[in-house]
Scaffold this active site. Structure first.
Site, PDB file in Angstrom:
ATOM      1  N   SER A   1     -33.275  -2.380  17.915  1.00 45.84           N
ATOM      2  CA  SER A   1     -31.747  -2.284  18.219  1.00 45.84           C
ATOM      3  C   SER A   1     -31.360  -1.235  18.749  1.00 45.84           C
ATOM      4  O   SER A   1     -30.373  -1.175  19.337  1.00 45.84           O
ATOM      5  CB  SER A   1     -30.854  -2.580  17.000  1.00 45.84           C
TER       6      SER A   1
ATOM      7  N   GLU B   1     -14.009   0.632  15.212  1.00 45.45           N
ATOM      8  CA  GLU B   1     -14.537   1.374  13.986  1.00 45.45           C
ATOM      9  C   GLU B   1     -16.008   1.697  14.211  1.00 45.45           C
ATOM     10  O   GLU B   1     -16.534   0.951  15.017  1.00 45.45           O
ATOM     11  CB  GLU B   1     -14.540   0.252  12.838  1.00 45.45           C
TER      12      GLU B   1
ATOM     13  N   LYS C   1     -25.102  -2.382  21.091  1.00 47.07           N
ATOM     14  CA  LYS C   1     -23.818  -2.488  20.976  1.00 47.07           C
ATOM     15  C   LYS C   1     -23.033  -2.506  22.342  1.00 47.07           C
ATOM     16  O   LYS C   1     -21.919  -3.197  22.340  1.00 47.07           O
ATOM     17  CB  LYS C   1     -23.418  -1.291  20.126  1.00 47.07           C
TER      18      LYS C   1
HETATM   19  C1  LIG Z   1     -29.150   0.932  16.542  1.00 46.49           C
HETATM   20  C2  LIG Z   1     -28.339   0.108  15.614  1.00 46.49           C
HETATM   21  N1  LIG Z   1     -28.931  -1.021  15.069  1.00 46.49           N
HETATM   22  C3  LIG Z   1     -28.194  -1.990  13.951  1.00 46.49           C
HETATM   23  C4  LIG Z   1     -26.614  -1.550  13.539  1.00 46.49           C
HETATM   24  C5  LIG Z   1     -26.402  -2.570  12.691  1.00 46.49           C
HETATM   25  O1  LIG Z   1     -25.308  -3.412  13.176  1.00 46.49           O
HETATM   26  P1  LIG Z   1     -25.593  -4.887  13.523  1.00 46.49           P
HETATM   27  O2  LIG Z   1     -26.106  -5.577  12.229  1.00 46.49           O
HETATM   28  O3  LIG Z   1     -24.079  -5.460  13.920  1.00 46.49           O
HETATM   29  O4  LIG Z   1     -26.515  -4.919  14.457  1.00 46.49           O
HETATM   30  C6  LIG Z   1     -26.291  -0.557  14.201  1.00 46.49           C
HETATM   31  C7  LIG Z   1     -24.689  -0.312  13.687  1.00 46.49           C
HETATM   32  O5  LIG Z   1     -24.394   0.775  14.102  1.00 46.49           O
HETATM   33  C8  LIG Z   1     -26.927   0.394  15.234  1.00 46.49           C
HETATM   34  O6  LIG Z   1     -26.206   1.373  15.584  1.00 46.49           O
END
Ligand SMILES: Cc1ncc(COP(=O)(O)O)c(C=O)c1O
Length: 397
Positions: free
Chosen positions: A377, A111, A89
């Site tokens: 992620s 948000e 993020k």
């Molecule tokens: C660690 C992590 N991965 C994935 C996501 C999903 O978001 P996005 O689809 O925008 O990557 C989030 C959302 O809060 C997250 O904290």
């Protein structure tokens, strides 16, 4: 033909900017200026420097040998969990705070679901000395408590949202309401590839550092720039957009996206938008939405706060409709099992969101020579309380 945004802000049939009159001026201003700002030399210099020295990029591309042996292919993990603040993020919030400064805004709103985007926003606001208000659903405030404390420590005001089922959709509604009241001095840092044009494209571009690095790292480590598979989870779609950005028009690369099946797509307790959604409008964009026969948005459910969303980014809706991407629903229990598997095989505790991408590996058949890149992620620190509830029984003796 490209799978990236067109000049009108659409991905095929999806996207656009469906916004109230009061926001026209600031959304239009962003549409008119974001590309020039993003490509300017001064922005690029500041953004690259912060990504390197503050975020810690490039994030490693790690060949996970024991996980590879289980799945019978070569699996590389793109380690976004190792970024400052623990997830992808921050790539986006660093870029958007630099834009906000250039647009002369003094106040930031955001948000958050899992709290990772809230923490990343509060972090860059501390760094740039900006006022910060984060909207977060009441359910998520309870299940991601540590991130709430971090945001407060960083100086942000966290506003719990009690409407709906108190998750990401409700937090986003509230943030948009705030923006309507303060369109002039406030920039809304949206945390995913959702919202009115230009947000999906803006966020995808800021996250595209992920695929830019994958290309360079694969070339160095494997002697080729292109993997056979890219795998990522999707809430709104930002880590997935960043993972595929530089490959999306290269049809040699197969794209696999994991959405949250919750307790099962047939149970009604799910956030599997591609499996169940129909065309609608949510948070300013035309995309698939989980809705009832009257067009009312249904309350989603997922064990993972970051994937608990009844919509999906327009880019990903188009990838699914055109069959450029395969979208798999991964249920809570499958994600939990995959998180424990990665932890025990590789010593990496993934975020619950990323665990859905890992769960998708079990639904695919690979050849030994296949190169698979999967984006982790985020890290699992925020999810430890949930994981403890599912600790395998043999560990409790
Ligand atoms: C660690 C992590 N991965 C994935 C996501 C999903 O978001 P996005 O689809 O925008 O990557 C989030 C959302 O809060 C997250 O904290």
């Amino acid at each position: 033909m490209s799978y990236l945004v067109d000049e009108y802000g659409y991905y095929g049939n999806f996207g656009g900017a469906y916004i109230p009159e009061i926001l026209h001026r600031c959304v239009h201003e962003l549409q008119e200026t974001y590309l020039d700002m993003l490509t300017s030399a001064s922005f690029q210099r500041e953004y690259e420097q912060l990504l390197r020295d503050y975020v810690g990029r490039p994030s490693p591309l790690y060949l996970a040998q024991r996980l590879s042996a289980v799945h019978g292919c070569r699996i590389y993990l793109k380690r976004e969990d190792l970024n400052h603040t623990g997830a992808h993020k921050i790539n986006n919030t660093i870029g958007q705070i630099l834009l906000a400064k250039r647009m002369g805004k003094q106040r930031i709103i955001a948000e958050t679901g899992a709290g990772q985007h809230g923490v990343a926003t509060a972090t860059v606001c501390a760094l740039m000395n900006m006022q910060c208000v984060v909207y977060m659903g009441q359910t998520d405030v309870a299940r991601q408590r540590i991130n709430v404390e971090k945001m407060r420590m960083l100086g942000a005001q966290v506003v719990p949202v009690t409407s709906g089922n108190g998750t990401l959709k409700d937090a986003t509604n509230e943030a948009i309401r705030d923006w309507c009241c303060h369109p002039r001095d406030t920039h809304y840092i949206i945390g995913s590839t959702v919202g009115p044009h230009p947000y999906p494209d803006l966020v995808a571009r800021l996250q595209s550092v992920i695929s830019r690095e994958i290309r360079q790292q694969l070339l160095k480590q494997e002697g080729r720039e292109t993997p056979d598979y890219l795998v990522a989870c999707i809430g709104g779609g930002s880590n997935a957009a960043g993972t595929i950005y530089h490959y999306v028009d290269d049809l040699r690369v197969r794209i696999v996206l994991a959405e949250a099946g919750g307790k099962g797509v047939e149970t009604g307790q799910t956030a599997a938008t591609i499996a169940l959604g129909r065309m609608g409008i949510i948070h300013g964009a035309k995309t698939y939405v989980i809705q009832n026969e009257d067009g009312q948005i249904e309350e989603p459910y997922s064990i993972s706060a970051g994937l608990d969303y009844p919509g999906i980014g327009p880019m990903h809706a188009n990838l699914a409709q055109s069959r450029r991407a395969v979208v798999l629903a991964v249920n809570d229990d499958e994600a939990i099992r995959a998180a424990f598997e990665l932890t025990r095989l590789e010593g990496i505790i993934p975020a619950l969101e990323s665990a859905h991408a890992l769960g998708a590996l079990h639904k695919l058949k690979f050849h030994p020579e296949d190169i698979v890149v999967l984006t982790v992620s985020g890290r699992g620190d925020k999810d430890i309380e949930t994981y403890l509830k599912y600790q395998p029984k043999e560990d409790n003796v």
